[in-house]
Design an enzyme around this catalytic site. Structure first.
Site, PDB file in Angstrom:
ATOM      1  N   CYS A 143       1.063  -7.330  11.884  1.00 33.85           N
ATOM      2  CA  CYS A 143       1.297  -7.426  13.331  1.00 33.85           C
ATOM      3  C   CYS A 143       0.564  -8.603  13.966  1.00 33.85           C
ATOM      4  CB  CYS A 143       0.923  -6.127  14.017  1.00 33.85           C
ATOM      5  SG  CYS A 143       2.038  -4.783  13.610  1.00 33.85           S
ATOM      6  N   ASP A 196      -8.888 -10.065   8.877  1.00 37.46           N
ATOM      7  CA  ASP A 196      -8.427  -8.694   8.581  1.00 37.46           C
ATOM      8  C   ASP A 196      -9.468  -7.607   8.848  1.00 37.46           C
ATOM      9  OD1 ASP A 196      -6.083  -7.232   7.590  1.00 37.46           O
ATOM     10  OD2 ASP A 196      -7.346  -6.658   5.907  1.00 37.46           O
ATOM     11  N   ARG A 241       2.768 -11.989  -0.410  1.00 37.02           N
ATOM     12  CA  ARG A 241       1.432 -12.351   0.098  1.00 37.02           C
ATOM     13  C   ARG A 241       0.888 -13.593  -0.595  1.00 37.02           C
ATOM     14  NH1 ARG A 241      -1.247  -8.781   4.125  1.00 37.02           N
ATOM     15  NH2 ARG A 241       0.350  -7.198   4.441  1.00 37.02           N
ATOM     16  N   HIS A 251     -10.453  -2.772  11.368  1.00 34.13           N
ATOM     17  CA  HIS A 251      -9.322  -3.584  10.895  1.00 34.13           C
ATOM     18  C   HIS A 251      -9.056  -4.688  11.926  1.00 34.13           C
ATOM     19  CE1 HIS A 251      -4.828  -3.420   9.390  1.00 34.13           C
ATOM     20  NE2 HIS A 251      -5.508  -4.354   8.778  1.00 34.13           N
ATOM     21  N   ARG A 281       0.832  -1.198   0.000  1.00 28.86           N
ATOM     22  CA  ARG A 281       0.000   0.000   0.000  1.00 28.86           C
ATOM     23  C   ARG A 281       0.868   1.250   0.000  1.00 28.86           C
ATOM     24  NH1 ARG A 281      -1.873   0.925   4.367  1.00 28.86           N
ATOM     25  NH2 ARG A 281      -1.131  -0.843   5.564  1.00 28.86           N
ATOM     26  N   LYS A 310      -9.425  -2.720   1.638  1.00 29.86           N
ATOM     27  CA  LYS A 310      -9.183  -1.529   2.471  1.00 29.86           C
ATOM     28  C   LYS A 310     -10.041  -0.348   2.009  1.00 29.86           C
ATOM     29  CE  LYS A 310      -6.019  -3.856   4.518  1.00 29.86           C
ATOM     30  NZ  LYS A 310      -6.095  -4.308   5.893  1.00 29.86           N
ATOM     31  N   TYR A 323      -1.119  -3.499  -6.711  1.00 30.65           N
ATOM     32  CA  TYR A 323      -0.837  -4.352  -5.548  1.00 30.65           C
ATOM     33  C   TYR A 323      -1.899  -4.270  -4.454  1.00 30.65           C
ATOM     34  CZ  TYR A 323       2.297  -7.315  -2.856  1.00 30.65           C
ATOM     35  OH  TYR A 323       2.849  -8.388  -2.201  1.00 30.65           O
ATOM     36  N   SER A 340      -1.135  -3.490  10.314  1.00 33.09           N
ATOM     37  CA  SER A 340      -0.715  -4.363   9.216  1.00 33.09           C
ATOM     38  C   SER A 340       0.558  -5.118   9.596  1.00 33.09           C
ATOM     39  CB  SER A 340      -0.470  -3.522   7.970  1.00 33.09           C
ATOM     40  OG  SER A 340      -1.639  -2.810   7.652  1.00 33.09           O
TER      41      SER A 340
HETATM   42  P1  GTP Z   1      -2.000  -7.651   7.505  1.00 34.50           P
HETATM   43  O1  GTP Z   1      -2.461  -8.721   6.579  1.00 34.50           O
HETATM   44  O2  GTP Z   1      -0.934  -6.795   6.905  1.00 34.50           O
HETATM   45  O3  GTP Z   1      -3.104  -6.829   8.055  1.00 34.50           O
HETATM   46  O4  GTP Z   1      -1.176  -8.376   8.702  1.00 34.50           O
HETATM   47  P2  GTP Z   1      -1.613  -9.275   9.955  1.00 34.50           P
HETATM   48  O5  GTP Z   1      -1.945  -8.392  11.101  1.00 34.50           O
HETATM   49  O6  GTP Z   1      -2.615 -10.286   9.555  1.00 34.50           O
HETATM   50  O7  GTP Z   1      -0.222  -9.995  10.347  1.00 34.50           O
HETATM   51  P3  GTP Z   1       0.214 -11.530  10.231  1.00 34.50           P
HETATM   52  O8  GTP Z   1      -0.577 -12.436  11.109  1.00 34.50           O
HETATM   53  O9  GTP Z   1       0.295 -11.883   8.805  1.00 34.50           O
HETATM   54  O10 GTP Z   1       1.675 -11.450  10.854  1.00 34.50           O
HETATM   55  C1  GTP Z   1       2.692 -10.669  10.303  1.00 34.50           C
HETATM   56  C2  GTP Z   1       4.028 -11.126  10.779  1.00 34.50           C
HETATM   57  O11 GTP Z   1       4.058 -11.158  12.211  1.00 34.50           O
HETATM   58  C3  GTP Z   1       4.386 -12.529  10.312  1.00 34.50           C
HETATM   59  O12 GTP Z   1       5.706 -12.533   9.844  1.00 34.50           O
HETATM   60  C4  GTP Z   1       4.253 -13.375  11.555  1.00 34.50           C
HETATM   61  O13 GTP Z   1       5.119 -14.459  11.540  1.00 34.50           O
HETATM   62  C5  GTP Z   1       4.534 -12.397  12.693  1.00 34.50           C
HETATM   63  N1  GTP Z   1       3.775 -12.771  13.925  1.00 34.50           N
HETATM   64  C6  GTP Z   1       2.450 -13.030  14.016  1.00 34.50           C
HETATM   65  N2  GTP Z   1       2.091 -13.401  15.276  1.00 34.50           N
HETATM   66  C7  GTP Z   1       3.222 -13.347  16.007  1.00 34.50           C
HETATM   67  C8  GTP Z   1       3.512 -13.617  17.395  1.00 34.50           C
HETATM   68  O14 GTP Z   1       2.647 -13.968  18.203  1.00 34.50           O
HETATM   69  N3  GTP Z   1       4.811 -13.434  17.792  1.00 34.50           N
HETATM   70  C9  GTP Z   1       5.793 -13.045  16.926  1.00 34.50           C
HETATM   71  N4  GTP Z   1       7.018 -12.906  17.391  1.00 34.50           N
HETATM   72  N5  GTP Z   1       5.549 -12.804  15.606  1.00 34.50           N
HETATM   73  C10 GTP Z   1       4.303 -12.950  15.154  1.00 34.50           C
HETATM   74  C1  SPV Z   2      -2.686  -4.471   5.315  1.00 31.01           C
HETATM   75  O1  SPV Z   2      -1.730  -3.801   4.900  1.00 31.01           O
HETATM   76  O2  SPV Z   2      -3.245  -4.224   6.427  1.00 31.01           O
HETATM   77  C2  SPV Z   2      -3.183  -5.617   4.536  1.00 31.01           C
HETATM   78  C3  SPV Z   2      -2.622  -5.839   3.189  1.00 31.01           C
HETATM   79  O3  SPV Z   2      -4.058  -6.326   4.995  1.00 31.01           O
HETATM   80  S1  SPV Z   2      -3.340  -4.823   1.968  1.00 31.01           S
HETATM   81  O4  SPV Z   2      -4.564  -5.457   1.503  1.00 31.01           O
HETATM   82  O5  SPV Z   2      -2.383  -4.679   0.883  1.00 31.01           O
HETATM   83  O6  SPV Z   2      -3.659  -3.532   2.518  1.00 31.01           O
HETATM   84 MN    MN Z   3      -4.650  -5.697   7.118  1.00 33.99          MN
END
Ligand code: GTP
Ligand code: SPV
Ligand code: MN
Length: 593
Positions: free
Chosen positions: A263, A286, A378, A239, A69, A219, A210, A261
């Site tokens: 996290c 999400d 992704r 979110h 983004r 979003k 993207y 994002s």
């Molecule tokens: P968006 O799709 O961008 O909104 O992200 P999201 O909030 O769904 O994050 P996601 O679960 O994909 O995690 C992002 C990164 O954080 C990955 O590389 C995970 O491995 C890492 N991660 C997730 N949960 C944990 C956790 O409990 N501990 C640690 N250390 N890392 C974590």
């Molecule tokens: C985020 O960035 O919080 C995502 C990926 O979930 S995107 O759809 O590219 O915004």
């Molecule tokens: Mn997201």
């Protein structure tokens, strides 16, 4: 067949404006998906992965300038600047529209224009909202088929007069005769515009192919436009992940969680609990749309139909359910390609393969300094691929707890509970997190405030957003509202993360659910309720007492600095600092003195 006059006229208008070579109406069926996928493979834009290892799956590589983004090029366009507020990029629609119309003029030359009717939320559900995306990207069409409910069923609702959000998207790379089409066409950064017109329920996106810039249901519609609709209509578009939990006594509860994002939402939404007797099931990873119903409880739905998840970091160990979800029917973007036609990314296996093709399409050898995958690589997979998808994933579910969280290496303990709903709003407002690769930004790794994990996604003025959250209290009673918690899996010491995270996060969820039952399992601190160690399940976990102490520490000096930082940050509100925030900040100060 499209019969609705508003939609027919709009298609004609865009056809005249963008001048595509042909128009394809999306029907939302398997046959059409496969036809387009095959075209993408034969034109060299997509790679078909080895069907024996990864059935029905594609790999795309984006242009290196178009990998996430772009918040600096994301706009909320309203008549008055104050309606966009201090956290959004605002341009008046009078100024923005001529610029973008000029860019769109002829922008689809030489390309196919896809018309994709879609529903955010189950087709026909009262809480669902419709959109139509017109795009010149087949990648977008294929992704929309997975991420949303698309096609004839939705066209039918529009024919019957249901309103829809007009979503216009062009990659911004018209083809003149004799010109070669790049594998990932897009426009340079200064020509990218991700624009929202909440007063007209309209989205115009130009120049990027993207993720959230281009899959406009996600979003742009389900967060920015929906948050603005929700403010007018009295609900919340957030979110947030949605998770169903069953305890050893077979009691079912639902939670949501807002983390910025990259996290940890997808990971928590698919958690594989490390303690016995607990069952977790996925509803959404999400976005959550939440309404207070007549019984006074807050209910949530997941408006999406798929996962657009971060690949790096995903492994059998960290997230076995995501690994299963991406085992077939998946579009991968910017991951590495193995010699046997499968995919690889950082941490998928402990050891990288000896040789890969990296996300630029170049040879990569083990030991090379560069990364073979992009940090924001992704996967796009249907929800139904997730082995722990809840059977009632299409129904609104009552929410017992809301979690806020982010990447804070210091200050914020592993978990604490707000004293009440308004204090919970304060916790949401002060959320901070390290900036991740999910957005193109030169400050990756620096902590920024990201209120409610919505900083890039609130479609209106943040003061009004905070007040809107507070208005939920008037619709019901405090005891029926979800309880609010702040979690932080990312606190660090010199050895790295203090908390093992992932499956062990169930220990925190267990404590949280017991709190929603008012169990006396807490100790009071100036920032909120913390776990009392007698009631915090650390069974079979190899972690030192020092680390636990550090994880739960609320250090007065550190917090006095944090309070200063919050006070300073609240200046963004100018004269419009919501009363609830003023009151809660003052209470927090008093509790420390
Ligand atoms: P968006 O799709 O961008 O909104 O992200 P999201 O909030 O769904 O994050 P996601 O679960 O994909 O995690 C992002 C990164 O954080 C990955 O590389 C995970 O491995 C890492 N991660 C997730 N949960 C944990 C956790 O409990 N501990 C640690 N250390 N890392 C974590
Ligand atoms: C985020 O960035 O919080 C995502 C990926 O979930 S995107 O759809 O590219 O915004
Ligand atoms: Mn997201």
């Amino acid at each position: 067949m499209i019969k609705n006059k508003i939609l027919r006229d709009w298609i004609e208008e865009i056809n005249t404006l963008c001048q595509p070579k042909e128009i394809v109406i999306w029907h939302g069926n398997e046959e059409q998906y496969q036809t387009i996928a095959d075209q993408e493979v034969s034109s060299g834009k997509a790679i078909r992965l080895n069907p024996e290892l990864r059935p029905n799956s594609l790999l795309y590589r984006s242009d290196p300038s178009d990998v996430a983004r772009v918040e600096k090029r994301t706009f909320i366009s309203t008549k008055k600047e104050e309606n966009a507020g201090p956290t959004n990029n605002w341009i008046s629609s009078d100024e923005l529209k001529p610029i973008m119309l000029d860019l769109y003029s002829g922008s689809m030359r030489g390309r196919t224009m896809y018309v994709i009717p879609f529903s955010m939320g189950p087709v026909g559900l009262e809480m669902s909202r419709l959109g139509v995306e017109i795009t010149d990207s087949a990648y977008v069409a294929l992704n929309m088929q997975i991420m949303t409910r698309t096609g004839d069923e939705v066209t039918e609702l529009i024919n019957n007069g249901q309103s829809f959000v007009k979503c216009l998207h062009s990659v911004g790379y018209p083809l003149q005769a004799g010109m070669e089409d790049p594998k990932w066409p897009c426009a340079p950064i200064e020509k990218k515009y991700i624009s929202h017109f909440p007063e007209e329920n309209m989205i115009w996106s130009y120049g990027s192919g993207y993720g959230g810039n281009a899959l406009l249901g996600k979003k742009c519609l389900a967060l920015r436009i929906a948050s603005s609709m929700a403010q007018k209509e009295g609900w919340l578009a957030e979110h947030m992940l949605i998770l169903k939990l069953t305890n050893p006594e077979n009691e079912v509860k639902y939670i949501t969680g807002a983390f910025p994002s990259a996290c940890g939402k997808t990971n928590l939404a698919m958690i594989n609990p490390s303690i016995d007797g607990w069952k977790a099931e996925t509803i959404g990873d999400d976005i959550a749309w939440m309404h207070i119903k007549d019984d006074g409880k807050m209910y949530a739905i997941n408006p999406e139909a798929g996962f657009f998840g971060v690949a790096p970091g995903t492994s059998k160990k960290s997230n076995p359910n995501a690994i299963a979800a991406v085992s077939k029917d998946t579009i991968f973007t910017n991951v590495a390609l193995t010699d046997d036609g499968d995919v690889w990314w950082k941490d998928l296996s402990k050891e990288a393969p000896d040789h890969l093709i990296d996300w630029h399409g170049n040879d990569w050898y083990k030991g090379d300094e560069s990364r073979p995958d992009h940090p924001n690589a992704r996967f796009t997979s249907p929800l139904t691929n997730c082995p722990i998808l809840a059977e009632n994933y299409e129904e609104p579910v009552p929410i017992s707890a809301i979690l806020f969280g982010g990447r804070r290496p210091t200050t914020i303990p592993l978990v604490h509970q707000s004293f009440d709903f308004e204090h919970g709003i304060f916790l949401g407002s002060i959320m901070g997190s390290e900036i991740t690769a999910a957005t193109i930004d030169e400050n990756i790794g620096k902590v920024r405030r990201d209120p409610f994990a919505m900083l890039p996604f609130i479609g209106y003025n943040i003061s009004d957003y905070i007040n809107h959250w507070q208005s939920m209290k008037e619709k019901t009673t405090e005891d029926l509202l979800p309880k609010i918690f702040y979690v932080n899996w990312f606190r660090k010491d010199e050895d790295g993360f203090l908390w093992p995270g992932f499956g062990d996060n169930i220990r925190v969820l267990k404590w949280i659910l017991e709190r929603t039952e008012n169990k006396e399992n807490y100790q009071t601190s100036p920032i909120g309720y913390l776990p009392s160690l007698d009631y915090f399940d650390l069974s079979n976990l190899d972690i030192s007492q020092d680390k636990i102490d550090e994880l739960l520490k609320v250090d007065k000096d550190v917090w006095l600095d944090e309070i200063k930082s919050i006070e300073n940050y609240y200046h963004i509100y100018g004269d419009h600092l919501p009363r609830v925030l003023k009151k809660e900040l003052s209470n927090l100060k008093k509790r420390f003195i």
